[in-house]
Design a protein around this motif. Structure first.
Motif, PDB file in Angstrom:
ATOM      1  N   GLY A  56       0.916  -1.149   0.218  1.00 35.49           N
ATOM      2  CA  GLY A  56       0.112  -0.112   0.091  1.00 35.49           C
ATOM      3  C   GLY A  56       0.820   1.251  -0.111  1.00 35.49           C
ATOM      4  N   ASP A  57       0.233   2.198   0.742  1.00 41.98           N
ATOM      5  CA  ASP A  57       0.961   3.691   0.433  1.00 41.98           C
ATOM      6  C   ASP A  57       1.086   4.107   1.915  1.00 41.98           C
ATOM      7  OD1 ASP A  57       0.996   4.154  -2.488  1.00 41.98           O
ATOM      8  OD2 ASP A  57      -1.135   4.036  -2.086  1.00 41.98           O
ATOM      9  N   PHE A  58       1.979   4.686   2.272  1.00 38.43           N
ATOM     10  CA  PHE A  58       2.388   5.419   3.656  1.00 38.43           C
ATOM     11  C   PHE A  58       2.462   6.834   3.533  1.00 38.43           C
ATOM     12  CE2 PHE A  58       6.771   4.455   2.439  1.00 38.43           C
ATOM     13  CZ  PHE A  58       7.372   5.683   2.981  1.00 38.43           C
ATOM     14  N   ALA A  59       2.422   7.552   4.561  1.00 41.12           N
ATOM     15  CA  ALA A  59       2.639   9.192   4.680  1.00 41.12           C
ATOM     16  C   ALA A  59       3.274   9.349   5.839  1.00 41.12           C
ATOM     17  CB  ALA A  59       1.386   9.900   4.390  1.00 41.12           C
ATOM     18  N   VAL A  60       4.276  10.132   6.134  1.00 35.83           N
ATOM     19  CA  VAL A  60       5.073  10.724   6.997  1.00 35.83           C
ATOM     20  C   VAL A  60       4.540  12.116   7.409  1.00 35.83           C
ATOM     21  CG1 VAL A  60       7.314  11.157   8.207  1.00 35.83           C
ATOM     22  CG2 VAL A  60       6.819   9.075   6.625  1.00 35.83           C
ATOM     23  N   ASN A  61       3.991  12.407   8.382  1.00 38.68           N
ATOM     24  CA  ASN A  61       3.608  13.658   9.043  1.00 38.68           C
ATOM     25  C   ASN A  61       4.287  14.082  10.410  1.00 38.68           C
ATOM     26  OD1 ASN A  61       2.652  16.178   9.325  1.00 38.68           O
ATOM     27  ND2 ASN A  61       0.563  15.627   9.344  1.00 38.68           N
ATOM     28  N   GLY A  62       5.619  14.594  10.194  1.00 44.03           N
ATOM     29  CA  GLY A  62       6.524  14.968  11.201  1.00 44.03           C
ATOM     30  C   GLY A  62       6.861  13.736  11.617  1.00 44.03           C
ATOM     31  N   ALA A  63       6.348  13.185  13.192  1.00 42.57           N
ATOM     32  CA  ALA A  63       6.850  11.926  13.597  1.00 42.57           C
ATOM     33  C   ALA A  63       5.796  10.921  13.649  1.00 42.57           C
ATOM     34  CB  ALA A  63       7.407  12.202  15.078  1.00 42.57           C
ATOM     35  N   GLN A  64       4.769  11.379  12.637  1.00 39.55           N
ATOM     36  CA  GLN A  64       3.708  10.455  12.548  1.00 39.55           C
ATOM     37  C   GLN A  64       3.476   9.490  11.174  1.00 39.55           C
ATOM     38  OE1 GLN A  64       0.871   9.857  14.794  1.00 39.55           O
ATOM     39  NE2 GLN A  64       2.000  11.024  16.230  1.00 39.55           N
ATOM     40  N   LEU A  65       3.267   8.238  11.321  1.00 37.11           N
ATOM     41  CA  LEU A  65       3.245   7.495  10.301  1.00 37.11           C
ATOM     42  C   LEU A  65       1.842   6.882  10.188  1.00 37.11           C
ATOM     43  CD1 LEU A  65       5.209   5.941   7.946  1.00 37.11           C
ATOM     44  CD2 LEU A  65       5.507   4.331  10.017  1.00 37.11           C
ATOM     45  N   SER A  66       1.256   7.008   8.949  1.00 38.71           N
ATOM     46  CA  SER A  66       0.063   6.485   8.645  1.00 38.71           C
ATOM     47  C   SER A  66       0.156   5.736   7.376  1.00 38.71           C
ATOM     48  CB  SER A  66      -1.015   7.285   8.586  1.00 38.71           C
ATOM     49  OG  SER A  66      -0.802   8.426   7.563  1.00 38.71           O
ATOM     50  N   GLY A  67      -0.856   4.946   6.976  1.00 36.26           N
ATOM     51  CA  GLY A  67      -0.917   4.054   5.728  1.00 36.26           C
ATOM     52  C   GLY A  67      -2.272   3.663   5.438  1.00 36.26           C
ATOM     53  N   ARG A  68      -2.278   3.172   4.023  1.00 34.46           N
ATOM     54  CA  ARG A  68      -3.433   2.692   3.583  1.00 34.46           C
ATOM     55  C   ARG A  68      -2.979   1.512   2.488  1.00 34.46           C
ATOM     56  NH1 ARG A  68      -8.350   4.439   3.254  1.00 34.46           N
ATOM     57  NH2 ARG A  68      -7.742   6.275   3.746  1.00 34.46           N
ATOM     58  N   TYR A  69      -3.714   0.357   2.841  1.00 32.46           N
ATOM     59  CA  TYR A  69      -3.594  -0.970   2.058  1.00 32.46           C
ATOM     60  C   TYR A  69      -4.012  -0.648   0.678  1.00 32.46           C
ATOM     61  CZ  TYR A  69      -2.421  -3.296   6.461  1.00 32.46           C
ATOM     62  OH  TYR A  69      -1.974  -3.545   7.605  1.00 32.46           O
ATOM     63  N   ARG A  70      -3.587  -1.366  -0.320  1.00 28.60           N
ATOM     64  CA  ARG A  70      -3.761  -1.443  -1.672  1.00 28.60           C
ATOM     65  C   ARG A  70      -5.418  -1.556  -1.880  1.00 28.60           C
ATOM     66  NH1 ARG A  70      -0.048   0.689  -3.513  1.00 28.60           N
ATOM     67  NH2 ARG A  70       1.897  -0.572  -4.121  1.00 28.60           N
ATOM     68  N   ASP A  71      -6.029  -2.337  -1.036  1.00 22.86           N
ATOM     69  CA  ASP A  71      -7.457  -2.460  -1.162  1.00 22.86           C
ATOM     70  C   ASP A  71      -8.280  -1.216  -0.634  1.00 22.86           C
ATOM     71  OD1 ASP A  71      -7.494  -2.837   1.628  1.00 22.86           O
ATOM     72  OD2 ASP A  71      -8.205  -5.092   1.831  1.00 22.86           O
ATOM     73  N   GLY A  72      -7.546  -0.343  -0.047  1.00 24.60           N
ATOM     74  CA  GLY A  72      -8.233   1.015   0.167  1.00 24.60           C
ATOM     75  C   GLY A  72      -8.389   0.973   1.675  1.00 24.60           C
ATOM     76  N   GLU A  73      -8.203   0.114   2.371  1.00 27.61           N
ATOM     77  CA  GLU A  73      -8.433  -0.051   4.092  1.00 27.61           C
ATOM     78  C   GLU A  73      -7.332   0.523   4.612  1.00 27.61           C
ATOM     79  OE1 GLU A  73     -10.843  -1.229   6.958  1.00 27.61           O
ATOM     80  OE2 GLU A  73     -11.219  -1.541   4.970  1.00 27.61           O
ATOM     81  N   PRO A  74      -7.607   1.518   5.459  1.00 23.57           N
ATOM     82  CA  PRO A  74      -6.612   2.179   6.240  1.00 23.57           C
ATOM     83  C   PRO A  74      -5.862   1.264   7.226  1.00 23.57           C
ATOM     84  CG  PRO A  74      -8.635   2.878   7.205  1.00 23.57           C
ATOM     85  CD  PRO A  74      -8.889   1.933   5.863  1.00 23.57           C
ATOM     86  N   TRP A  75      -4.536   1.590   7.617  1.00 24.14           N
ATOM     87  CA  TRP A  75      -4.158   0.961   8.881  1.00 24.14           C
ATOM     88  C   TRP A  75      -4.999   0.818  10.139  1.00 24.14           C
ATOM     89  CZ3 TRP A  75       1.782   3.003   8.958  1.00 24.14           C
ATOM     90  CH2 TRP A  75       2.340   2.381   7.632  1.00 24.14           C
ATOM     91  N   GLY A  76      -4.787   0.040  10.797  1.00 24.01           N
ATOM     92  CA  GLY A  76      -5.720   0.193  11.984  1.00 24.01           C
ATOM     93  C   GLY A  76      -5.268   1.301  12.997  1.00 24.01           C
ATOM     94  N   ALA A  77      -4.277   1.751  12.922  1.00 25.21           N
ATOM     95  CA  ALA A  77      -3.703   3.038  13.692  1.00 25.21           C
ATOM     96  C   ALA A  77      -2.549   3.785  13.044  1.00 25.21           C
ATOM     97  CB  ALA A  77      -3.145   2.351  14.950  1.00 25.21           C
TER      98      ALA A  77
END
Length: 120
Positions: A45-66
């Motif tokens: 999937g794809d991930f994003a870094v915002n400062g010291a925060q990391l988030s992401g979304r799987y290829r099926d569009g489902e976001p990470w659990g946290a």
């Protein structure tokens, strides 16, 4: 951000698992995990870094659990991620190349099938 192998997890509910993750410069990730399965499964999937925060979304569009607060050690060899949830869980990863047998063995999943746990 590189290739990593999980070496510690604060939640002992899934003590028998193995996880590798790679964060690529184009903003994509691959997680190779052996959790509740006899072989490695790959999620991307794809991930994003915002400062010291990391988030992401799987290829099926489902976001990470946290989302995760993350910190790299001074020598760049350890990545610590803490889930931004009510019960924060800490995962520690060590920088290491993902073995070819892990890359070549996984079953690739683009969507969650059954009740398999996704590590993120």
């Amino acid at each position: 951000m590189g290739e990593w192998h999980q070496t510690k997890w604060s939640n002992e509910a899934y003590a028998d698992f193995d996880v590798y993750v790679e964060f690529l410069s184009d903003g994509t990730f691959n997680i190779f995990q052996k959790v509740e399965t006899p072989t490695f499964v790959c999620y991307s999937g794809d991930f994003a870094v915002n400062g010291a925060q990391l988030s992401g979304r799987y290829r099926d569009g489902e976001p990470w659990g946290a989302s995760y607060a993350f910190e790299l050690s001074g020598d760049g060899k350890t990545l610590t991620m803490i889930s931004q949830t009510d019960k924060a869980e800490e995962s520690v990863y060590t920088r290491t190349a993902i073995p070819e047998e892990v890359r070549n063995a996984p079953e690739v999943r683009s969507a969650l099938s059954g009740a398999l746990l996704r590590i993120f």
